[in-house]
Design a protein around this motif. Sequence first.
Motif, PDB file in Angstrom:
ATOM      1  N   ASN A 107      -1.785   3.915   8.401  1.00  0.00           N
ATOM      2  CA  ASN A 107      -0.910   4.066   7.246  1.00  0.00           C
ATOM      3  C   ASN A 107       0.341   4.826   7.671  1.00  0.00           C
ATOM      4  N   GLY A 108       1.490   4.495   7.060  1.00  0.00           N
ATOM      5  CA  GLY A 108       2.769   4.992   7.542  1.00  0.00           C
ATOM      6  C   GLY A 108       3.264   6.303   6.984  1.00  0.00           C
ATOM      7  N   PHE A 109       2.439   7.060   6.227  1.00  0.00           N
ATOM      8  CA  PHE A 109       2.876   8.371   5.782  1.00  0.00           C
ATOM      9  C   PHE A 109       3.080   9.291   6.999  1.00  0.00           C
ATOM     10  N   ILE A 110       4.101  10.138   6.931  1.00  0.00           N
ATOM     11  CA  ILE A 110       4.427  11.030   8.042  1.00  0.00           C
ATOM     12  C   ILE A 110       3.249  11.931   8.404  1.00  0.00           C
ATOM     13  N   LYS A 111       2.521  12.433   7.395  1.00  0.00           N
ATOM     14  CA  LYS A 111       1.381  13.315   7.692  1.00  0.00           C
ATOM     15  C   LYS A 111       0.321  12.585   8.505  1.00  0.00           C
ATOM     16  N   ASN A 112       0.183  11.264   8.289  1.00  0.00           N
ATOM     17  CA  ASN A 112      -0.779  10.476   9.067  1.00  0.00           C
ATOM     18  C   ASN A 112      -0.304  10.284  10.501  1.00  0.00           C
ATOM     19  N   ILE A 113       0.999  10.077  10.676  1.00  0.00           N
ATOM     20  CA  ILE A 113       1.566   9.939  12.023  1.00  0.00           C
ATOM     21  C   ILE A 113       1.342  11.224  12.816  1.00  0.00           C
ATOM     22  N   LYS A 114       1.509  12.369  12.150  1.00  0.00           N
ATOM     23  CA  LYS A 114       1.316  13.653  12.825  1.00  0.00           C
ATOM     24  C   LYS A 114      -0.134  13.824  13.270  1.00  0.00           C
ATOM     25  N   LEU A 115      -1.081  13.378  12.445  1.00  0.00           N
ATOM     26  CA  LEU A 115      -2.494  13.455  12.821  1.00  0.00           C
ATOM     27  C   LEU A 115      -2.763  12.635  14.093  1.00  0.00           C
TER      28      LEU A 115
ATOM     29  N   VAL B  91       0.858  -1.174   0.000  1.00  0.00           N
ATOM     30  CA  VAL B  91       0.000   0.000   0.000  1.00  0.00           C
ATOM     31  C   VAL B  91       0.898   1.229   0.000  1.00  0.00           C
ATOM     32  N   SER B  92       0.486   2.274  -0.662  1.00  0.00           N
ATOM     33  CA  SER B  92       1.260   3.511  -0.676  1.00  0.00           C
ATOM     34  C   SER B  92       1.407   4.050   0.748  1.00  0.00           C
ATOM     35  N   GLY B  93       2.635   4.267   1.160  1.00  0.00           N
ATOM     36  CA  GLY B  93       2.908   4.741   2.526  1.00  0.00           C
ATOM     37  C   GLY B  93       3.250   3.636   3.476  1.00  0.00           C
ATOM     38  N   GLY B  94       2.823   2.390   3.161  1.00  0.00           N
ATOM     39  CA  GLY B  94       3.120   1.253   4.021  1.00  0.00           C
ATOM     40  C   GLY B  94       2.236   1.198   5.249  1.00  0.00           C
TER      41      GLY B  94
ATOM     42  N   LEU C  88      -5.793   7.267   6.356  1.00  0.00           N
ATOM     43  CA  LEU C  88      -5.174   6.760   7.587  1.00  0.00           C
ATOM     44  C   LEU C  88      -5.277   5.236   7.710  1.00  0.00           C
ATOM     45  N   ASN C  89      -6.166   4.636   6.953  1.00  0.00           N
ATOM     46  CA  ASN C  89      -6.496   3.225   7.165  1.00  0.00           C
ATOM     47  C   ASN C  89      -5.335   2.280   6.892  1.00  0.00           C
ATOM     48  N   PHE C  90      -5.185   1.331   7.783  1.00  0.00           N
ATOM     49  CA  PHE C  90      -4.255   0.207   7.652  1.00  0.00           C
ATOM     50  C   PHE C  90      -4.798  -0.716   6.563  1.00  0.00           C
ATOM     51  N   ARG C  91      -3.939  -1.117   5.634  1.00  0.00           N
ATOM     52  CA  ARG C  91      -4.382  -1.979   4.545  1.00  0.00           C
ATOM     53  C   ARG C  91      -4.304  -3.450   4.966  1.00  0.00           C
ATOM     54  N   SER C  92      -5.440  -4.124   4.950  1.00  0.00           N
ATOM     55  CA  SER C  92      -5.519  -5.539   5.301  1.00  0.00           C
ATOM     56  C   SER C  92      -6.057  -6.328   4.122  1.00  0.00           C
ATOM     57  N   VAL C  93      -5.499  -7.492   3.881  1.00  0.00           N
ATOM     58  CA  VAL C  93      -5.975  -8.329   2.768  1.00  0.00           C
ATOM     59  C   VAL C  93      -7.380  -8.839   3.049  1.00  0.00           C
ATOM     60  N   ARG C  94      -7.803  -8.777   4.308  1.00  0.00           N
ATOM     61  CA  ARG C  94      -9.141  -9.242   4.666  1.00  0.00           C
ATOM     62  C   ARG C  94     -10.201  -8.192   4.353  1.00  0.00           C
ATOM     63  N   GLY C  95      -9.759  -6.972   4.075  1.00  0.00           N
ATOM     64  CA  GLY C  95     -10.676  -5.966   3.565  1.00  0.00           C
ATOM     65  C   GLY C  95     -11.437  -5.163   4.603  1.00  0.00           C
TER      66      GLY C  95
END
Length: 325
Positions: A265-273, A142-145, A241-248
């Motif tokens: 999600n691991g983007f820095i802007k999400n961590i700051k939120l 996923v983009s951002g990890g 912000l959502n964590f990507r899961s294969v279970r959906g």
Amino acid sequence: MLCQVPMETKIFNVLRDMNGDATAGSDGFTTKFFQNSWDIVKDDVILAVQDFFKGNSYPKFFSSSNIVLISKIEGAKRWTEFRPISLCTFFNKLNSKIIASRLASILHKIISLNQTGFVKGRSISDNVLLAQELVNDINTKVSGGNIIFKLDITKAYDNLDWNFLFKVLSLFGFSQDFILLVKNSVDNCFFSVIINGRNHDFFKYFKGLRQGDTISPALFIIAMGYLSRGVNDLFAKNINLNFRSVRGFPISHLSFADDFILFANGFIKNIKLLMKLLSKFHKCSGLKVSKDKSNFFVGNSINQNRILAIQRVCGFQFKNLPIKY
């Protein structure tokens, strides 16, 4: 036609379910004394309980508690290596048990499904299994990890702000009469620390919940419910912000009483939120995430430079999976 249970029966049923062998409070009486002497003392006990539930405060004799320090590790020497346990008086335990039993019947209706500890009908093992499933998905592309935060609240019971607790109870729809009962239970207490078997004076406290008080777990998870709803609201307004899961199915967090696991999600802007939300929660509740005891884990798509950037933003330690929890 419904038959109303007499007050005496209600009180005795609660008394019968209490642990008779629990350590005595500062008054020197154990629960077993009242259980075995019920026919003699019941009139006085009922009057004392009725007086409290009319909204009257405890006398200082009833509200006093002894504190015993239980070592967390062998050979403990520092204050942080001890856990304070409150030895409450019998009447304090009895009234707390009555309130807690009433709360138990409705907690599952007001506490989010993310919280399983201390909620009747829910099993904490459900959250453990769900956490394991989500951890297995941490490397999903996923983009951002993907990133997982394991958060630990610093001295959670000790630092809860009372005004925040009363406000949250009001927001959850509890009546002012009930909030008054809670207020009389928590803000009129005096403590004496037992050291080497002796009491050392009494002092009053101005925040927090007592370890060992029957009502404390229920009140604490109600307070933490405010954070849980805040997290859910933040994720609803920021779908990135959502964590990507294969279970959906998107899971923002799981709660184990005072421990939180965030999936994001691991983007820095999400961590700051997320950090901004935790900071706001600390300011209004008194509950602060411990940077020393909190960790984060990342998927393999997040490189070392981003890991260092995440550390600078949140202040938590990076750990590798697997871990014991």
